[in-house]
Scaffold this active site. Structure first.
Site, PDB file in Angstrom:
ATOM      1  N   SER A 107      44.342  18.479  29.209  1.00 20.68           N
ATOM      2  CA  SER A 107      43.843  17.329  29.824  1.00 20.68           C
ATOM      3  C   SER A 107      44.165  17.280  31.228  1.00 20.68           C
ATOM      4  CB  SER A 107      44.208  16.030  29.130  1.00 20.68           C
ATOM      5  OG  SER A 107      43.293  15.000  29.956  1.00 20.68           O
ATOM      6  N   SER A 108      43.357  17.001  32.163  1.00 22.45           N
ATOM      7  CA  SER A 108      43.766  16.678  33.846  1.00 22.45           C
ATOM      8  C   SER A 108      44.500  18.059  34.487  1.00 22.45           C
ATOM      9  CB  SER A 108      44.625  15.615  33.887  1.00 22.45           C
ATOM     10  OG  SER A 108      44.579  15.273  35.347  1.00 22.45           O
TER      11      SER A 108
END
Ligand code: NAG
Ligand code: NAG
Ligand code: NAG
Ligand code: NAG
Length: 293
Positions: free
Chosen positions: A135-136
């Site tokens: 994520s990210s």
């Protein structure tokens, strides 16, 4: 007294057997001195699949272990989870330096490949079933690793990240970095040029590429959805796929599924009103990987 002692021993034995997140000290070459955590379920498969799960900026192996429902899927499906953990750059992955963006170039990527090798060997892992997700910053690293080590990974899923080499040449790919040109979706390249970054990471490589899912929120202002579109165009170019169609309402009302080719190798999911970060959809992802049917 004797009886309760035996019960106590049994309880202790059960506790000792219960799977938990473990830190691994010596897993091989690790030029940037990142950390390795591993989750091996109690009922691990004889030849387990392996998922490398990479935390967002400011995160850690333990925080990302708690950040998704993947450990409970590991319990029911017998796969192993590796949680790499970086102490550097505000706990963000190095996705901008040539080291990570080059096959066998070193960087955080090399440490993560060592973790995969270690796990394959120690647990008799299935080398044809090694996956990655994040994520990210972890999603940025997912795209980076998929580009630099295509032979290692069967498939991946990137939630709210950037394409391969988007942040190349910027000082850092962190929310506090001075240069946000990439994260704001303002790097301009043709699909062919985006594809060249990936091809140039491993010149001469002609084998298969990791299949990829790209998730992004359309209301994300920190890492703009344009970054996900760029990543899709990049991978479509590398895999030789054409955009096929968009399907609204998949996997849920707010989302649009963007399908390339027949959708088995590359697809995107864009969420209306979804900010940073797009929630992890374990089931959709594990089905794409082929771990769930
Ligand atoms: C990453 O952090 C570790 C631990 O603080 C340090 O030993 C290492 O040199 C750092 N690596 C880089 C590339 O900054
Ligand atoms: C990982 O294993 C592969 C295959 O055995 C090998 O080619 C590669 O050099 C190893 N990489 C690292 C970083 O240990
Ligand atoms: C920001 O990074 C991009 C490359 O990612 C570069 O083209 C641009 O010149 C950089 N801007 C500044 C002000 O350094
Ligand atoms: C659907 O596909 C088109 C063509 O690739 C694209 O331009 C558009 O942004 C997509 N729509 C959504 C909601 O993602």
């Amino acid at each position: 007294m004797l009886f309760s002692g035996v019960v106590g021993l049994l309880a202790a034995a059960q506790l000792a057997a219960a799977a938990k997140l473990d830190k691994v000290a010596d897993f091989g070459s690790n030029p940037t001195r990142i950390n390795m955590y591993i989750y091996v379920p109690d009922k691990v498969s004889a030849k387990p699949a392996i998922i490398v799960a990479m935390h967002p900026c400011g995160g850690s192996g333990p925080s990302w272990y708690s950040g998704t429902r993947l450990p409970s899927y590991a319990d029911s499906n017998g796969f192993i989870l590796i949680y790499p953990d970086t102490p550097n750059m505000s706990h963000c992955w190095d996705v901008q330096n040539a080291a990570t963006l080059t096959h066998n170039g070193g960087g955080d990527a090399a440490g993560i490949i060592s973790m995969v090798n270690y796990t394959l060997k120690k647990y008799n892992g299935d080398a044809s079933k090694v996956y990655l997700m994040g994520s990210s910053s972890g999603a940025m690293m997912t795209n980076a690793m998929a580009g630099s080590y295509p032979e290692v990974f069967e498939a991946g899923a990137a939630y709210s990240g950037i394409g391969f080499a988007c942040a190349s040449g910027q000082g850092q790919a962190t929310p506090s970095a001075a240069n946000q040109t990439c994260a704001q979706g303002n790097i301009r390249h043709t699909p062919q040029e985006w594809g060249n970054f990936v091809r140039n990471a491993y010149p001469g490589y002609t084998g298969k590429r990791p299949r990829l899912q790209i998730y992004h929120g359309l209301a994300d202002t920190l890492v703009r959805p344009a970054c996900a579109m760029q990543a899709l165009q990049q991978w479509a170019n590398v895999m030789g796929l054409e955009w096929t169609k968009n399907v609204t309402g998949v996997p849920s009302a707010a989302y649009t599924q963007v399908i390339y080719g027949d959708g088995t190798k590359l697809e995107g999911f864009f969420g209306q009103g979804v900010g940073h970060t797009a929630p992890v959809n374990e089931q959709l992802m594990l089905k794409f990987f082929g771990i769930l049917s």
